[in-house]
Design a protein around this motif. Structure first.
Motif, PDB file in Angstrom:
ATOM      1  N   ASP A 152      16.696   9.184  -4.791  1.00  0.00           N
ATOM      2  CA  ASP A 152      15.489   9.076  -3.975  1.00  0.00           C
ATOM      3  C   ASP A 152      15.867   8.648  -2.562  1.00  0.00           C
ATOM      4  O   ASP A 152      16.963   8.091  -2.344  1.00  0.00           O
ATOM      5  N   HIS A 184      13.755   7.180   1.241  1.00  0.00           N
ATOM      6  CA  HIS A 184      12.525   6.888   1.989  1.00  0.00           C
ATOM      7  C   HIS A 184      12.890   6.562   3.424  1.00  0.00           C
ATOM      8  O   HIS A 184      13.954   6.010   3.705  1.00  0.00           O
ATOM      9  N   HIS A 206      12.564   3.923  -7.821  1.00  0.00           N
ATOM     10  CA  HIS A 206      12.195   5.331  -8.006  1.00  0.00           C
ATOM     11  C   HIS A 206      13.379   6.148  -8.534  1.00  0.00           C
ATOM     12  O   HIS A 206      13.212   6.983  -9.428  1.00  0.00           O
TER      13      HIS A 206
HETATM   14 ZN    ZN Z   1      10.395   7.209  -3.837  1.00  0.00          ZN
END
Ligand code: ZN
Length: 161
Positions: free
Chosen positions: A10, A12, A44
């Motif tokens: 993941d 961000h 995540h």
């Molecule tokens: Zn995420």
């Protein structure tokens, strides 16, 4: 007993005025991560690794970011919900291992707290939860300080025979 492995990734983007939450631990920093939920990049990646090992799809199917229910969601609660699903499916978490790729802040002072938080949610010993951190060596979006990425692997075991 069958053993199952899964991988998760993941990333961000950093944004002003957001909290920085990594592995369920809030970290003091001048910026946080942007996203529909609390944007906990590590949790995540871990959720995707667990779902992948279980053959249960991915985080986007379980907690769509178009769903208002998950706005500013505590990702540790999402992880707990996934653990309950694994349990119902007769799957035990054996161990998980994670790498966070972040230029700043330093993760080392928070590593013990992150391991304990994730281990508590997963229902396994902190020794079975690997949390490592590395930088982008100044390269790419991580190196430029634009965001944070995380990788995770999870190993599950089927209960019984
Ligand atoms: Zn995420």
């Amino acid at each position: 007993m069958t053993s199952l492995a899964g991988i998760g990734y993941d990333s961000h983007r950093f944004a002003a005025g957001r909290r920085l939450v990594i592995g369920g631990v809030e970290i003091e920093h001048d910026r946080g991560l942007d996203g529909h939920s609390d944007a906990d990049v590590l949790t995540h990646a871990l959720i995707d690794a667990l779902l992948g090992a279980a053959g249960m799809g991915d985080i986007g199917e379980h907690f769509p970011d178009t769903d208002e229910r998950w706005r500013d969601a505590d990702s540790i609660e999402l992880l707990a919900a996934v653990c309950e699903e694994l349990d119902r499916a007769g799957l035990d978490v054996v161990n998980v291992d994670c790498t966070v790729i972040v230029e700043a802040p330093k993760l080392a002072p928070h590593r013990t707290a992150i391991r304990e938080r994730l281990a508590g949610t997963l229902g396994i010993a902190p020794a079975r939860v690997g949390v490592k951190a590395t930088t982008g060596e100044g390269m790419g979006f991580v190196g430029r300080g634009e965001g944070v990425a995380a990788l995770a692997v999870a190993s599950l075991a089927t209960r019984g025979s």
